[in-house]
Design a protein around this motif. Structure first.
Motif, mmCIF file in Angstrom:
data_model
loop_
_atom_site.group_PDB
_atom_site.id
_atom_site.type_symbol
_atom_site.label_atom_id
_atom_site.label_comp_id
_atom_site.label_asym_id
_atom_site.label_seq_id
_atom_site.Cartn_x
_atom_site.Cartn_y
_atom_site.Cartn_z
ATOM 1 N N THR A 110 0.831 -1.189 0.000
ATOM 2 C CA THR A 110 0.000 0.000 0.000
ATOM 3 C C THR A 110 0.874 1.250 0.000
ATOM 4 O O THR A 110 2.055 1.215 0.332
ATOM 5 N N HIS A 111 0.270 2.339 -0.392
ATOM 6 C CA HIS A 111 0.967 3.635 -0.475
ATOM 7 C C HIS A 111 0.638 4.462 0.759
ATOM 8 O O HIS A 111 -0.520 4.530 1.180
ATOM 9 N N LEU A 112 1.655 5.064 1.357
ATOM 10 C CA LEU A 112 1.444 5.917 2.515
ATOM 11 C C LEU A 112 1.401 7.381 2.108
ATOM 12 O O LEU A 112 2.151 7.818 1.228
ATOM 13 N N ALA A 113 0.556 8.143 2.760
ATOM 14 C CA ALA A 113 0.513 9.586 2.538
ATOM 15 C C ALA A 113 1.766 10.220 3.125
ATOM 16 O O ALA A 113 2.455 9.629 3.960
ATOM 17 N N GLY A 114 2.067 11.426 2.677
ATOM 18 C CA GLY A 114 3.208 12.141 3.215
ATOM 19 C C GLY A 114 4.350 12.202 2.220
ATOM 20 O O GLY A 114 4.274 11.676 1.114
ATOM 21 N N ARG A 115 5.421 12.861 2.636
ATOM 22 C CA ARG A 115 6.582 13.032 1.767
ATOM 23 C C ARG A 115 7.844 13.086 2.611
ATOM 24 O O ARG A 115 7.800 13.374 3.813
ATOM 25 N N THR A 116 8.973 12.786 1.971
ATOM 26 C CA THR A 116 10.237 12.956 2.667
ATOM 27 C C THR A 116 10.574 14.442 2.707
ATOM 28 O O THR A 116 10.222 15.199 1.801
ATOM 29 N N VAL A 117 11.248 14.856 3.767
ATOM 30 C CA VAL A 117 11.612 16.257 3.949
ATOM 31 C C VAL A 117 13.104 16.327 4.258
ATOM 32 O O VAL A 117 13.564 15.739 5.244
ATOM 33 N N ILE A 118 13.856 17.020 3.420
ATOM 34 C CA ILE A 118 15.293 17.141 3.646
ATOM 35 C C ILE A 118 15.727 18.590 3.809
ATOM 36 O O ILE A 118 16.914 18.888 3.803
ATOM 37 N N ASP A 119 14.770 19.486 3.986
ATOM 38 C CA ASP A 119 15.085 20.895 4.211
ATOM 39 C C ASP A 119 15.660 21.089 5.613
ATOM 40 O O ASP A 119 15.322 20.353 6.549
ATOM 41 N N ASP A 120 16.509 22.090 5.758
ATOM 42 C CA ASP A 120 17.034 22.409 7.085
ATOM 43 C C ASP A 120 15.946 23.017 7.979
ATOM 44 O O ASP A 120 15.941 22.791 9.192
ATOM 45 N N GLU A 121 15.042 23.773 7.361
ATOM 46 C CA GLU A 121 13.975 24.401 8.142
ATOM 47 C C GLU A 121 13.111 23.334 8.817
ATOM 48 O O GLU A 121 12.688 22.362 8.205
ATOM 49 N N GLY A 122 12.851 23.528 10.092
ATOM 50 C CA GLY A 122 11.978 22.619 10.828
ATOM 51 C C GLY A 122 12.691 21.429 11.448
ATOM 52 O O GLY A 122 12.040 20.569 12.052
#
Length: 317
Positions: A110-122
């Motif tokens: 199955t596919h999960l909602a959301g995304r990877t985040v690699i920004d420094d912010e947060g």
């Protein structure tokens, strides 16, 4: 069926296998290649449902990978163990670990909602969330214990960066020549890092980020929690700077996690993971550059790795 690009096309035998695992009246109506992975081809499949709607699935195929059977068995087992727990992972739909039905060893999930985040912010918000998520993984008590972890480097395969202090790196390499410290085994993800954690981050409020799931369980293993923590610490150090690698270890303990009691034992796992990264700096940094972090050249990441290993070796005992 429409493809978003030519690389997304699903091979005929694999497509037929996927259709056999859909519900009656469903069919694949769209395919999109997912980028950012290193070892496997990833595709998001859009499934047309009987009521005229759609739902997403993810197809993972290993092409020309010698350990594909082992990895797919590990991933299928891990997804099964996570199902119904507090750890959000894809649900297993089907697996063909030896390519009995598909062109290549494959897994459908199955596919999960959301995304990877690699920004420094947060980062100050996401790092504690990741630490708590990893702690939840380590708290799982699997019905079937996975295979023991495999070390990803040896003293003889470490690649010392050109920018490094050779004597300091020699000392680090000597450290991992020692036998591994004793440990109490736990369920490990074994490749837990920002690229395998999905987030929902409200655009107007990064501080309200939440984890929606964890993916890529092909390395699921049994071993010391220090190894999982050290692996994520190394990736954070390379992606965001050495201070964030050091911060993740603190965040794991603040979340209630228990690392090796002896400082020298903790250092062993941290250094081993850092040195393991020396062999794959180019492979690790390429997806980050493709995702927009163009400043993370191989040289830049090597310099961060050197700074991180140096900080570890200079840390007070």
């Amino acid at each position: 069926m429409s493809d978003h690009d030519e690389a997304a096309a699903v091979r005929p035998l694999t497509l037929a296998w996927v259709h056999r695992h859909l519900e009656a009246g469903e069919r694949v109506v769209g395919v999109e290649a997912l980028h950012g992975g290193i070892t496997a081809e990833m595709r998001r499949l859009t499934i047309g449902t009987r009521d005229g709607g759609t739902r997403p699935l993810v197809l993972r195929s290993f092409v020309g990978v010698a350990d594909a059977e082992d990895w797919l068995h590990r991933e299928a087992g891990a997804l099964t163990e996570c199902d119904g727990t507090g750890v959000s992972a894809p649900r297993l739909v089907a697996v063909d670990p030896v390519a009995e039905h598909c062109e290549y060893p494959s897994l459908l999930m199955t596919h999960l909602a959301g995304r990877t985040v690699i920004d420094d912010e947060g980062l100050e918000t996401r790092v504690p969330l990741m630490a708590r998520q990893l702690l939840a993984i380590h708290a799982l008590r699997p019905v079937r214990q996975p295979r023991a972890y495999v070390a990803l480097t040896t003293a003889d395969t470490v690649v010392t960066p050109q920018c490094a202090d050779a004597s300091l790196w020699a000392a680090a390499i000597d450290l991992i020549r020692r036998p591994a410290p004793p440990y109490e085994g736990r369920f490990l993800h074994r490749d837990f890092h920002p690229g395998n954690v999905l987030f929902d981050v409200p655009p107007a409020s990064p501080a309200d980020a939440r984890i929606t799931g964890v993916v890529d369980w092909a390395g699921a293993s049994w071993g010391p929690v220090d190894l999982d923590v050290a692996h994520c610490s190394t990736h954070l150090a390379l992606l965001h700077g050495p201070v964030w690698g050091l911060r993740f270890t603190e965040a794991y303990e603040e979340a209630g996690g228990a690392l090796a009691a002896d400082a020298s034992e903790r250092l062993y796992w941290l250094v081993r993971s850092g040195l393991a990264a020396s062999e794959e700096v180019g492979a690790v940094s390429k997806p980050w550059r493709e995702a927009g972090k163009t400043e993370l050249t191989t040289r830049a990441v090597e310099e961060r790795l050197d700074a991180y290993v140096t900080a570890l070796m200079h840390a007070p005992a």
